[in-house]
Write a protein that holds these residues in place. Structure first.
Motif, PDB file in Angstrom:
ATOM      1  N   ALA A   1       0.811  -1.224   0.000  1.00  0.00           N
ATOM      2  CA  ALA A   1       0.000   0.000   0.000  1.00  0.00           C
ATOM      3  C   ALA A   1       0.840   1.268   0.000  1.00  0.00           C
ATOM      4  CB  ALA A   1      -0.928  -0.006   1.218  1.00  0.00           C
ATOM      5  N   VAL A   2       2.140   1.137   0.220  1.00  0.00           N
ATOM      6  CA  VAL A   2       3.009   2.308   0.349  1.00  0.00           C
ATOM      7  C   VAL A   2       3.369   2.871  -1.014  1.00  0.00           C
ATOM      8  CG1 VAL A   2       5.238   3.141   1.172  1.00  0.00           C
ATOM      9  CG2 VAL A   2       3.968   1.444   2.519  1.00  0.00           C
ATOM     10  N   ARG A   3       3.111   4.149  -1.196  1.00  0.00           N
ATOM     11  CA  ARG A   3       3.521   4.875  -2.399  1.00  0.00           C
ATOM     12  C   ARG A   3       3.264   6.362  -2.158  1.00  0.00           C
ATOM     13  NH1 ARG A   3      -1.187   2.263  -3.263  1.00  0.00           N
ATOM     14  NH2 ARG A   3      -3.003   3.480  -3.908  1.00  0.00           N
ATOM     15  N   PRO A   4       3.885   7.233  -2.928  1.00  0.00           N
ATOM     16  CA  PRO A   4       3.644   8.662  -2.749  1.00  0.00           C
ATOM     17  C   PRO A   4       2.169   9.011  -2.974  1.00  0.00           C
ATOM     18  CG  PRO A   4       5.568   8.292  -4.135  1.00  0.00           C
ATOM     19  CD  PRO A   4       4.892   6.960  -3.976  1.00  0.00           C
ATOM     20  N   GLY A   5       1.675   9.917  -2.161  1.00  0.00           N
ATOM     21  CA  GLY A   5       0.315  10.421  -2.344  1.00  0.00           C
ATOM     22  C   GLY A   5      -0.730   9.767  -1.480  1.00  0.00           C
ATOM     23  N   VAL A   6      -0.456   8.573  -0.919  1.00  0.00           N
ATOM     24  CA  VAL A   6      -1.418   7.938  -0.025  1.00  0.00           C
ATOM     25  C   VAL A   6      -1.140   8.427   1.391  1.00  0.00           C
ATOM     26  CG1 VAL A   6      -1.525   5.924  -1.525  1.00  0.00           C
ATOM     27  CG2 VAL A   6      -0.053   5.873   0.503  1.00  0.00           C
ATOM     28  N   THR A   7      -2.081   8.184   2.301  1.00  0.00           N
ATOM     29  CA  THR A   7      -1.895   8.626   3.679  1.00  0.00           C
ATOM     30  C   THR A   7      -1.247   7.543   4.528  1.00  0.00           C
ATOM     31  OG1 THR A   7      -4.054   7.838   4.425  1.00  0.00           O
ATOM     32  CG2 THR A   7      -3.943  10.075   3.499  1.00  0.00           C
ATOM     33  N   ALA A   8      -0.660   7.969   5.627  1.00  0.00           N
ATOM     34  CA  ALA A   8      -0.118   7.007   6.586  1.00  0.00           C
ATOM     35  C   ALA A   8      -1.224   6.091   7.093  1.00  0.00           C
ATOM     36  CB  ALA A   8       0.545   7.746   7.747  1.00  0.00           C
ATOM     37  N   ALA A   9      -2.411   6.649   7.303  1.00  0.00           N
ATOM     38  CA  ALA A   9      -3.540   5.854   7.807  1.00  0.00           C
ATOM     39  C   ALA A   9      -3.929   4.746   6.835  1.00  0.00           C
ATOM     40  CB  ALA A   9      -4.736   6.758   8.080  1.00  0.00           C
ATOM     41  N   SER A  10      -3.781   4.988   5.545  1.00  0.00           N
ATOM     42  CA  SER A  10      -4.191   3.980   4.569  1.00  0.00           C
ATOM     43  C   SER A  10      -3.275   2.758   4.600  1.00  0.00           C
ATOM     44  CB  SER A  10      -4.223   4.583   3.162  1.00  0.00           C
ATOM     45  OG  SER A  10      -2.915   4.878   2.688  1.00  0.00           O
ATOM     46  N   VAL A  11      -2.010   2.946   4.965  1.00  0.00           N
ATOM     47  CA  VAL A  11      -1.101   1.811   5.094  1.00  0.00           C
ATOM     48  C   VAL A  11      -1.507   0.967   6.300  1.00  0.00           C
ATOM     49  CG1 VAL A  11       1.302   1.114   5.429  1.00  0.00           C
ATOM     50  CG2 VAL A  11       0.762   3.096   3.984  1.00  0.00           C
ATOM     51  N   ASP A  12      -1.826   1.645   7.391  1.00  0.00           N
ATOM     52  CA  ASP A  12      -2.331   0.935   8.572  1.00  0.00           C
ATOM     53  C   ASP A  12      -3.592   0.156   8.227  1.00  0.00           C
ATOM     54  OD1 ASP A  12      -2.405   0.904  11.818  1.00  0.00           O
ATOM     55  OD2 ASP A  12      -4.427   1.196  11.042  1.00  0.00           O
ATOM     56  N   ALA A  13      -4.485   0.793   7.490  1.00  0.00           N
ATOM     57  CA  ALA A  13      -5.764   0.150   7.151  1.00  0.00           C
ATOM     58  C   ALA A  13      -5.557  -1.087   6.286  1.00  0.00           C
ATOM     59  CB  ALA A  13      -6.673   1.145   6.443  1.00  0.00           C
ATOM     60  N   ALA A  14      -4.593  -1.030   5.358  1.00  0.00           N
ATOM     61  CA  ALA A  14      -4.355  -2.166   4.462  1.00  0.00           C
ATOM     62  C   ALA A  14      -3.883  -3.389   5.238  1.00  0.00           C
ATOM     63  CB  ALA A  14      -3.328  -1.783   3.403  1.00  0.00           C
ATOM     64  N   ALA A  15      -2.974  -3.193   6.175  1.00  0.00           N
ATOM     65  CA  ALA A  15      -2.488  -4.316   6.984  1.00  0.00           C
ATOM     66  C   ALA A  15      -3.561  -4.796   7.949  1.00  0.00           C
ATOM     67  CB  ALA A  15      -1.240  -3.891   7.759  1.00  0.00           C
ATOM     68  N   ARG A  16      -4.280  -3.858   8.546  1.00  0.00           N
ATOM     69  CA  ARG A  16      -5.267  -4.205   9.575  1.00  0.00           C
ATOM     70  C   ARG A  16      -6.455  -4.963   8.988  1.00  0.00           C
ATOM     71  NH1 ARG A  16      -4.937  -2.448  14.562  1.00  0.00           N
ATOM     72  NH2 ARG A  16      -3.359  -0.942  13.886  1.00  0.00           N
ATOM     73  N   ALA A  17      -6.811  -4.640   7.742  1.00  0.00           N
ATOM     74  CA  ALA A  17      -7.975  -5.289   7.128  1.00  0.00           C
ATOM     75  C   ALA A  17      -7.771  -6.797   7.019  1.00  0.00           C
ATOM     76  CB  ALA A  17      -8.235  -4.688   5.749  1.00  0.00           C
ATOM     77  N   VAL A  18      -6.556  -7.221   6.682  1.00  0.00           N
ATOM     78  CA  VAL A  18      -6.281  -8.656   6.553  1.00  0.00           C
ATOM     79  C   VAL A  18      -6.460  -9.360   7.892  1.00  0.00           C
ATOM     80  CG1 VAL A  18      -4.513 -10.369   5.982  1.00  0.00           C
ATOM     81  CG2 VAL A  18      -4.704  -8.271   4.622  1.00  0.00           C
ATOM     82  N   ILE A  19      -5.959  -8.744   8.939  1.00  0.00           N
ATOM     83  CA  ILE A  19      -6.049  -9.348  10.270  1.00  0.00           C
ATOM     84  C   ILE A  19      -7.489  -9.319  10.779  1.00  0.00           C
ATOM     85  CG2 ILE A  19      -5.287  -9.105  12.676  1.00  0.00           C
ATOM     86  CD1 ILE A  19      -2.601  -8.100  11.566  1.00  0.00           C
ATOM     87  N   ASP A  20      -8.187  -8.224  10.515  1.00  0.00           N
ATOM     88  CA  ASP A  20      -9.612  -8.150  10.896  1.00  0.00           C
ATOM     89  C   ASP A  20     -10.415  -9.247  10.198  1.00  0.00           C
ATOM     90  OD1 ASP A  20      -9.220  -5.980  12.547  1.00  0.00           O
ATOM     91  OD2 ASP A  20      -9.897  -4.488  11.081  1.00  0.00           O
ATOM     92  N   ASP A  21     -10.193  -9.401   8.894  1.00  0.00           N
ATOM     93  CA  ASP A  21     -10.962 -10.384   8.114  1.00  0.00           C
ATOM     94  C   ASP A  21     -10.712 -11.810   8.599  1.00  0.00           C
ATOM     95  OD1 ASP A  21     -11.978  -8.317   6.638  1.00  0.00           O
ATOM     96  OD2 ASP A  21     -10.708  -8.654   4.880  1.00  0.00           O
ATOM     97  N   ALA A  22      -9.533 -12.053   9.167  1.00  0.00           N
ATOM     98  CA  ALA A  22      -9.208 -13.395   9.653  1.00  0.00           C
ATOM     99  C   ALA A  22      -9.694 -13.623  11.084  1.00  0.00           C
ATOM    100  CB  ALA A  22      -7.706 -13.623   9.583  1.00  0.00           C
ATOM    101  N   GLY A  23     -10.340 -12.605  11.666  1.00  0.00           N
ATOM    102  CA  GLY A  23     -10.899 -12.751  13.004  1.00  0.00           C
ATOM    103  C   GLY A  23      -9.944 -12.466  14.142  1.00  0.00           C
TER     104      GLY A  23
END
Length: 364
Positions: free
Chosen positions: A265-287
């Motif tokens: 998810a890391v690239r110029p123009g995205v927010t720091a929060a969006s990187v957190d969200a990308a990693a967290r979504a996988v863990i959330d989805d797995a319960g």
């Protein structure tokens, strides 16, 4: 070092209409003038006015260390004697530069005793956190800093490559930690920290080395870092002694996917929060969402933890040159934990990792 960083600070002070930046022993001081000052009860302070020459005020007994650091090549070094009033000397330098007409920025980690003394001496002054001046500058690394982070990242990779050989049933976490610290000293200038968290201790992200004896079948979280040429390393991998429990393997598979998603998810123009969200979504989805109990990452450079914070709610936009960890974790209280951490650097068109060790479980 050159005066470029000081010049950038002075331009930022002018842009913010801040009269001066006051810096005590800290990463800011190292970043600006290369001086690793001792945090003493005696005042050491760099005074950087928006208009005027910077001055580093040090106790006389510290002058040799300050000059040996090269700081004297960048700023005027002044000393104060044991019976002098160093706070008064700082006030004098601010007055000389007419710096008290605007707010004064005080470095964030300055001891309260010094800050309160400054406020008492300058009762009419307005005060700001020093990070409002330095953080935006330090967050974006130049080419030399990026190279330093890749070099120190390779050094900690080398240490992790030997960790499995140190993990044996019957050894304590403290014994393993001592050996790891020696390996860090062999590849770095200094040790920053060593975490060896075995079995149920792995569920505590900042576990301290203990006398717990590591047993066959234990998962072990190893999070280690050092300092090389002034820049910090920080890398976490997971080990298992003997056979891997299928339940732990499943948990680690989720973690690997989450960490990869965060990095992707890391690239110029995205927010720091969006990187957190990308990693967290996988863990959330797995319960396992309630077992991921910290932010996804932190900035790194001359400090082991600095901005940008990779966390929900941080709308800081990533730009090339920013460097930070991507380190999701899953912690099962009373049983085990796992965390995978790499340092990454934002590039012009994406991301580059500073760590390159395998991210799967290493069987010791």
């Amino acid at each position: 070092m050159t005066t470029d960083r000081l010049d950038r600070v002075r331009r930022r002070l002018a842009d913010l209409d801040v009269g001066a930046l006051l810096v005590g022993p800290s990463a800011d001081l190292r970043w600006l003038v290369g001086y690793q000052a001792m945090p003493l009860e005696r005042l050491t302070m760099l005074v950087v006015p928006a208009d005027g020459d910077p001055t580093l005020l040090v106790p006389t007994l510290e002058r040799a260390r300050a000059e040996a650091s090269g700081a004297a090549d960048l700023v005027r070094v002044e000393t104060w004697e044991e019976t002098d009033d160093p706070i008064g000397r700082v006030a004098d330098r601010l007055a000389d530069a007419d710096a008290t007409q605007g707010p004064l920025a005080v470095q964030d980690q300055l001891w309260t005793s010094f800050t309160l003394a400054l406020q008492a001496r300058l009762p009419g002054a307005e005060w700001r956190a020093g990070s409002t001046v330095t953080s935006p500058l330090r967050q974006v690394k130049d080419a030399g800093e990026v190279a330093a982070l890749h070099a120190v990242g390779a050094a900690i990779d080398e240490v992790h490559a030997g960790v499995a050989d140190l993990l044996r049933p019957g050894r304590t976490e403290a014994e393993v930690g001592t050996d790891i610290a020696a390996a860090i000293r062999a590849t770095h200038d200094d040790v920053a920290f060593v975490i060896v968290a075995s079995g149920p201790n792995g569920a505590s992200p900042h576990h301290e080395l203990s006398s717990r004896v590591i047993e066959d079948g234990d998962p072990v979280v190893v999070d280690i870092g050092g300092v090389l040429d002034g820049y910090c390393s920080d890398e976490t991998r997971n080990y298992v002694l003997g056979s891997v429990d299928p339940e732990y393997q499943d948990l680690h598979d989720v973690l690997e996917e989450a960490q990869a998603a965060g990095v992707a998810a890391v690239r110029p123009g995205v927010t720091a929060a969006s990187v957190d969200a990308a990693a967290r979504a996988v863990i959330d989805d797995a319960g396992h969402g309630d077992q991921f109990i910290h932010r996804t990452g932190h900035g790194i450079g001359v400090d082991g933890h600095e901005e940008p914070w990779i966390v929900a709610g941080n709308d800081t936009e990533l730009v090339a040159g920013m460097a930070f960890s991507v380190e999701p974790g899953i912690y099962v209280a009373g049983q085990h934990g796992a965390r995978i951490e790499d340092i990454v650097v934002v590039t012009d068109d994406g991301v580059a990792a500073a760590n390159h060790r395998p991210r799967g479980i290493t069987v010791a």
